[in-house]
Design an enzyme around this catalytic site. Sequence first.
Site, PDB file in Angstrom:
ATOM      1  N   LYS A   1       0.810  -1.217   0.000  1.00  0.00           N
ATOM      2  CA  LYS A   1       0.000   0.000   0.000  1.00  0.00           C
ATOM      3  C   LYS A   1       0.845   1.270   0.000  1.00  0.00           C
ATOM      4  CE  LYS A   1      -4.145  -2.122   1.857  1.00  0.00           C
ATOM      5  NZ  LYS A   1      -3.794  -3.502   2.250  1.00  0.00           N
TER       6      LYS A   1
HETATM    7  C1  LIG Z   1      -4.438  -4.584   1.714  1.00  0.00           C
HETATM    8  C2  LIG Z   1      -3.700  -5.839   1.583  1.00  0.00           C
HETATM    9  C3  LIG Z   1      -4.134  -6.857   0.729  1.00  0.00           C
HETATM   10  C4  LIG Z   1      -5.445  -6.771  -0.036  1.00  0.00           C
HETATM   11  O1  LIG Z   1      -5.435  -5.790  -1.029  1.00  0.00           O
HETATM   12  P1  LIG Z   1      -6.815  -5.294  -1.690  1.00  0.00           P
HETATM   13  O2  LIG Z   1      -6.438  -4.220  -2.622  1.00  0.00           O
HETATM   14  O3  LIG Z   1      -7.681  -4.830  -0.565  1.00  0.00           O
HETATM   15  O4  LIG Z   1      -7.416  -6.484  -2.365  1.00  0.00           O
HETATM   16  C5  LIG Z   1      -3.340  -7.976   0.594  1.00  0.00           C
HETATM   17  N1  LIG Z   1      -2.180  -8.110   1.275  1.00  0.00           N
HETATM   18  C6  LIG Z   1      -1.738  -7.153   2.119  1.00  0.00           C
HETATM   19  C7  LIG Z   1      -0.474  -7.371   2.855  1.00  0.00           C
HETATM   20  C8  LIG Z   1      -2.464  -5.981   2.290  1.00  0.00           C
HETATM   21  O5  LIG Z   1      -2.023  -5.046   3.118  1.00  0.00           O
END
Ligand SMILES: *Cc1c(COP(=O)(O)O)cnc(C)c1O
Length: 459
Positions: free
Chosen positions: A111
Amino acid sequence: MEYISTRNSQKTFSFKDVFLKGLAPDGGLFVPNTIPAYDSQGLEKLRSLSYEELATKIIFKFCSEEFNQEEIKDIIKNSYKNFRADEVVKIKKIGNKNLLELFHGPTLAFKDIAMQVIGRMYEKILKKNNLKINIVVATSGDTGAAAISAIKDRKNMKIFVLHPDNKISGIQRKFMTTVDSSNVFNIALESNFDECQKYIKSMFADKEFSGTINMSGVNSINWSRIVIQIIYYFFSYFKISKKDEKINYAVPTGNFGDVYAGYIAKKMGLPIDKLIIATNSNDILKRTVNTGVYKPLKVEHTVSPSMDIQVASNFERLIFDVCSCNSDKILKLMDDLNKKGEFLLEKEELKKIKKDFYSESLSDEETKLIIKKIYKNKKILVDPHTAVAIGVVNKLPLEKNTVILATAHPAKFPDIVMQQAGIKPELPESLKDIFNKKEKYKKLPNDLKKIQEYILERV
Ligand SMILES: *Cc1c(COP(=O)(O)O)cnc(C)c1O
């Protein structure tokens, strides 16, 4: 480029509207009116670009009314200058598959890649328009940390982060609560992530409240996050594939943001064969892809907490696309969801989804076994989210070259990794002092009014 809402395809919005509002005023999600596409030759011209050059070129296409190319280039450069990988991401071989490591940013999860850019876009847009905003966001663990890291100390904005108390890992929490900045507020709620998310939606819908605080959001429904996540699909494609070769991407999925970015990359012409939606036992998307029935069940607490989600918000964008951008249809489906607790896709729509997507899920037991086996056989430590994607790929009969998205650093989930692999995943040197820092957060009851009061007193 113009944007529309999935729940009203008539009214158009600018990138600035889309960026600042997050959610459309009608409750729908923003999508571009048309998606720019590359042909095979156009793609080849992008092949040799660096990550930052690629990001500048592609992101600019989606926001050229708001920024000039120099500004985007600047934002990108500053966003990624502190990443621990020269080209933002790293690609490793894992057997005959590829692991795309997206966790080399400041909070060790993918993210960061979008959020660092968004923080800087905010600062620019707010300054240009002489605005002040308050970001309110719910997190299942990683969004909050990434958002706080991107927004701390920035001018003209404050950030309020809601997390479910005791349902995220200690390190996930520390990444949020040890940030000592006067514009950062952490709130722990006695509830689960979907409920936190529901409060955010209610606060947005409360026009008096959201207007008063000039509320903005950075959840994975924010279109700009999707755009910025498209880049690593392009970048990794060029690193591992020959011209026109079709490959698969396996994505650990919660809110359907990351894998939806892959879908947009495919619509832009990137030769992706299948996008694999990998879920933990919160398998609403697997059930939907297999049966056409979208039905949220109770959230289960798993070893991959960032995917403990039953309402995959971004899925509405895909449904809108497979329903030929018919916003009346979306309104009907969402009404069904509200009234009956589920909606049903038609055969044709489901067929379109199955053309682009596979979906499988992994239990906690299977996930743990993957962490253990990958370390034993390959000497690679993987976090539980990445392990879900690896395990799902192992279950599927895939013939084409496959890229597995590694979404978090193993050191963000040290207990389970230690328990399974028998060695402790080390935090990068620059982050080790997080354990010595003081934590600061407010516990609040499961009560919308109380949460709103807390925020109002601090804006
Ligand atoms: C947020 C997250 C996900 C999921 O991503 P989405 O875009 O919500 O599908 C998967 N793995 C990790 C480590 C995350 O932080």
